[in-house]
Write a protein that holds these residues in place. Structure first.
Motif, mmCIF file in Angstrom:
data_model
loop_
_atom_site.group_PDB
_atom_site.id
_atom_site.type_symbol
_atom_site.label_atom_id
_atom_site.label_comp_id
_atom_site.label_asym_id
_atom_site.label_seq_id
_atom_site.Cartn_x
_atom_site.Cartn_y
_atom_site.Cartn_z
ATOM 1 N N ARG A 22 0.832 -1.218 0.000
ATOM 2 C CA ARG A 22 0.000 0.000 0.000
ATOM 3 C C ARG A 22 0.855 1.252 0.000
ATOM 4 O O ARG A 22 0.550 2.222 -0.692
ATOM 5 N N SER A 50 0.386 3.761 -3.059
ATOM 6 C CA SER A 50 -0.231 5.071 -2.831
ATOM 7 C C SER A 50 0.683 6.195 -3.287
ATOM 8 O O SER A 50 0.221 7.218 -3.782
ATOM 9 N N LYS A 70 4.512 14.068 3.095
ATOM 10 C CA LYS A 70 3.135 13.593 3.218
ATOM 11 C C LYS A 70 3.183 12.113 3.600
ATOM 12 O O LYS A 70 4.223 11.474 3.557
ATOM 13 N N ILE A 71 2.013 11.596 3.974
ATOM 14 C CA ILE A 71 1.939 10.217 4.429
ATOM 15 C C ILE A 71 1.236 9.383 3.362
ATOM 16 O O ILE A 71 0.120 9.700 2.959
ATOM 17 N N SER A 72 1.891 8.316 2.888
ATOM 18 C CA SER A 72 1.275 7.507 1.833
ATOM 19 C C SER A 72 0.858 6.125 2.343
ATOM 20 O O SER A 72 0.570 5.237 1.555
ATOM 21 N N GLY A 73 0.823 5.974 3.656
ATOM 22 C CA GLY A 73 0.349 4.710 4.201
ATOM 23 C C GLY A 73 0.471 4.718 5.703
ATOM 24 O O GLY A 73 1.422 5.290 6.242
ATOM 25 N N ILE A 74 -0.512 4.128 6.382
ATOM 26 C CA ILE A 74 -0.490 4.059 7.842
ATOM 27 C C ILE A 74 -0.918 2.654 8.249
ATOM 28 O O ILE A 74 -1.816 2.079 7.643
ATOM 29 N N GLN A 75 -0.277 2.102 9.263
ATOM 30 C CA GLN A 75 -0.747 0.863 9.857
ATOM 31 C C GLN A 75 -0.429 0.862 11.337
ATOM 32 O O GLN A 75 0.731 0.877 11.736
ATOM 33 N N LYS A 76 -1.481 0.871 12.159
ATOM 34 C CA LYS A 76 -1.287 0.667 13.593
ATOM 35 C C LYS A 76 -1.274 -0.835 13.821
ATOM 36 O O LYS A 76 -2.023 -1.574 13.189
ATOM 37 N N MET A 120 -9.001 6.052 5.168
ATOM 38 C CA MET A 120 -8.355 5.987 6.481
ATOM 39 C C MET A 120 -9.346 5.443 7.513
ATOM 40 O O MET A 120 -10.095 6.204 8.124
ATOM 41 N N GLN A 130 -5.453 2.859 10.016
ATOM 42 C CA GLN A 130 -4.780 2.458 8.792
ATOM 43 C C GLN A 130 -5.007 3.539 7.769
ATOM 44 O O GLN A 130 -5.902 4.367 7.928
ATOM 45 N N ALA A 131 -4.233 3.549 6.705
ATOM 46 C CA ALA A 131 -4.527 4.470 5.619
ATOM 47 C C ALA A 131 -3.825 4.032 4.363
ATOM 48 O O ALA A 131 -2.739 3.469 4.416
ATOM 49 N N ASP A 132 -4.506 4.241 3.232
ATOM 50 C CA ASP A 132 -3.795 4.260 1.958
ATOM 51 C C ASP A 132 -4.177 5.548 1.261
ATOM 52 O O ASP A 132 -5.104 6.244 1.667
ATOM 53 N N GLY A 133 -3.443 5.893 0.197
ATOM 54 C CA GLY A 133 -3.623 7.212 -0.409
ATOM 55 C C GLY A 133 -2.674 8.184 0.242
ATOM 56 O O GLY A 133 -1.961 7.833 1.187
ATOM 57 N N ILE A 134 -2.644 9.429 -0.247
ATOM 58 C CA ILE A 134 -1.707 10.425 0.267
ATOM 59 C C ILE A 134 -2.442 11.402 1.185
ATOM 60 O O ILE A 134 -3.466 11.966 0.805
ATOM 61 N N PHE A 135 -1.939 11.571 2.388
ATOM 62 C CA PHE A 135 -2.531 12.522 3.336
ATOM 63 C C PHE A 135 -1.446 13.434 3.891
ATOM 64 O O PHE A 135 -0.365 12.967 4.269
ATOM 65 N N ALA A 136 -1.741 14.740 3.959
ATOM 66 C CA ALA A 136 -0.836 15.667 4.640
ATOM 67 C C ALA A 136 -1.072 15.515 6.139
ATOM 68 O O ALA A 136 -2.156 15.102 6.555
#
Lengths: 269, 247
Positions: free
Chosen positions: A116, A120, A232-238, B185, B200-206
């Motif tokens: 991801r 992304s 910028k953030i192109s993916g997050i996973q906790k 998200m 969680q997140a996919d895509g671009i976020f500031a």
């Protein structure tokens, strides 16, 4: 079915307490600062049979990634794009607590988080990899193998994947009589924006980056952030059994962005 | 995959289903939806239809999964083949395996697991119809099912997704927005502790968008939280009426 992990490795109470006590003083058991990464070493083109490859070390953690490519069919919903496939396997070579067998939830989570983050930020310019849209496109396989697990496999896997992609060369091609003909000359894989993965761990009220193996055993929870070059953030996973307050999430995000700049400097050019 | 050919927000600022950007879809929660399970719940969120069932605390099989200091929590998120446009194969997909894990990790912090050593609490989630945001709706339903099973909990967990299209944050993405939008998200929160347990997140976020998304999610989650509590109360009011009328 996803299940609470039975004991893998456990940490002695005295070790646990000394880690926590040190953290309260802003120190870590291996002498690092709270927001200090371990030493990063990246060696690329380590596998000559692969189109791209990288061996990444973060401290004693070691991960190898290889890229293989072939011409194949596109996904039906994206006929005019190449295909990115990420696969990670937690093999017993890397830890006495990894078992052979079909991929478990940890293997799959790792693959999908890296996938991801890359997708992304458009790390691979997949839209430039469709010689005959709808029929023949490039399939880019990124295979990740941890070799030695001393904590923070996610960041190391991300670095290995990105470093391998940055050094990947594919055959140039031409389209002839409705078929893709591969030429003898090579060209670099078209690369867009590559992310840097930064994992922030939480123990009590303390945030640390690049958790070591021992620290991972006592983390409340961790959060992995894929950071792009424009912050910028192109993916997050906790991940893990605890949680973060929104305020702490915000701190983790800015911490990851700061640290990502230093990590990015290590990427192969 | 992302595409810019689909208009997700019209000139009046309305979404494909007529909602405003910060508007959640209507939802309905029923506690005690099933009879066999120790606890259960049904949720509708827009066109999502999901059933959650909880068994336990009960004996662990296989035995090696038993933990001496706490209950084991198991979770299985599963989509019915008919829940999506193109039939989904009934086998376990990689997506379902990952979601089972993150949903478990979103719910476990709310359970007093240390009260039930050497037992297992099983959470089964079946998506009957999917239209964007099934993992978050599953968490909302499963935490009601846990409470309905009488399992002691620190709090309920409620969840919602925030997404993005044309540089606008959108609360509670539907299927089309999820497919063609620029990011998704999913967020779960334990409201009493203000603790984010799924993120969680996919895509671009500031970074500012992440902060804003958390705020948007929190408001929606408080509404869901009230809905969860009402669903649980409704079940017991109904039982009370039945008992009183039979006397």
């Amino acid at each position: 079915m996803s299940s609470t992990k039975p004991f893998g490795d456990i940490l002695s109470t005295i070790k646990r307490e000394s880690i926590v006590t040190l953290l309260r003083k802003g120190e870590r058991i291996d002498g690092r600062g709270l927001h200090e990464y371990r030493k990063i070493e990246i060696e690329t083109n380590v596998i000559s049979k692969a189109e791209g490859s990288a061996l990444v070390k973060i401290g004693d953690t070691k991960v190898i990634a290889g890229v293989k490519t072939e011409i194949g069919k596109p996904f039906p919903d994206t006929p005019d794009m190449g295909v990115q496939i990420v696969n990670a396997e937690l093999i017993p070579i890397a830890s006495p607590f990894f078992e052979p067998g079909p991929p478990g939830e940890d293997d799959i989570e790792l693959s999908r988080v890296i996938d991801r983050g890359l997708r992304s930020s458009e790390a691979i310019k997949l839209n430039e990899l469709a010689p005959i849209p709808g029929e023949k496109v490039w399939i880019i396989y990124i295979d990740i193998y941890p070799l030695d697990h001393y904590g923070n496999l996610v960041d190391a896997s991300g670095l290995a994947a990105v470093s391998a992609l940055l050094t990947t060369k594919i055959k140039n091609w031409k389209v002839e009589d409705g078929d893709v003909v591969l030429l003898d000359e090579e060209k670099p894989l078209p690369i867009g924006e590559v992310p840097v993965f930064v994992t922030v761990g939480k123990i009590g009220d303390t945030l640390i980056v690049d958790p070591s193996y021992e620290e991972e055993l006592i983390l409340d929870a961790k959060i992995t952030l894929a950071v792009t070059s424009d912050d910028k953030i192109s993916g997050i996973q906790k991940s893990g059994l605890g949680g973060f307050t929104p305020e702490v999430v915000k701190n983790a995000v800015s911490l990851a962005i700061n640290v990502a700049d230093q990590v990015r400097k290590k990427l192969p050019t | 995959m992302r595409s810019n050919n689909v208009v997700l927000i019209n000139e009046e600022g309305l979404r494909v289903d007529g909602r405003r950007p910060n508007e959640m879809r209507p939802f309905k929660i029923i506690a005690g939806y099933l009879s066999n399970a120790d606890g259960s719940a049904y949720i509708e969120l827009g066109r999502n239809k999901i059933v959650a069932a909880v068994y336990g605390p009960r004996e662990v099989h296989p035995k090696y999964l038993a933990l001496p200091h706490r209950a084991t929590v198991r979770c299985r998120y599963s989509m019915a083949p008919f829940s999506v446009e193109e039939r989904k194969s009934p086998g376990r997909s990689r997506r379902e395996i990952e979601l089972s894990k993150v949903i478990r990790e979103a719910l476990e912090p709310a359970i007093f697991v240390e009260e039930y050593p050497r037992t297992v609490i099983d959470i089964f989630i079946q998506v009957l119809e999917a239209d964007g945001g099934t993992r978050t709706a599953s968490i909302t339903a499963a935490s009601v099912a846990l409470a309905d099973a009488g399992i002691p909990m620190r709090d309920l967990v409620a969840a919602i997704a925030v997404g993005k299209a044309s540089d606008t944050l959108l609360l509670d993405l539907n299927g089309i927005e999820d497919q063609y939008g620029d990011g998704d998200m999913p967020i779960a929160i334990m409201p009493r502790y203000n603790l984010v347990t799924l993120f969680q997140a996919d895509g671009i976020f500031a970074p500012e968008e992440i902060e804003e998304a958390l705020k948007m999610a929190r408001e929606a989650i408080y509404k869901l939280y009230e809905g969860q509590k009402e669903a649980l109360k409704r079940k017991y009011l109904k039982i009370r009426e039945e008992v009183l009328s039979s006397e």
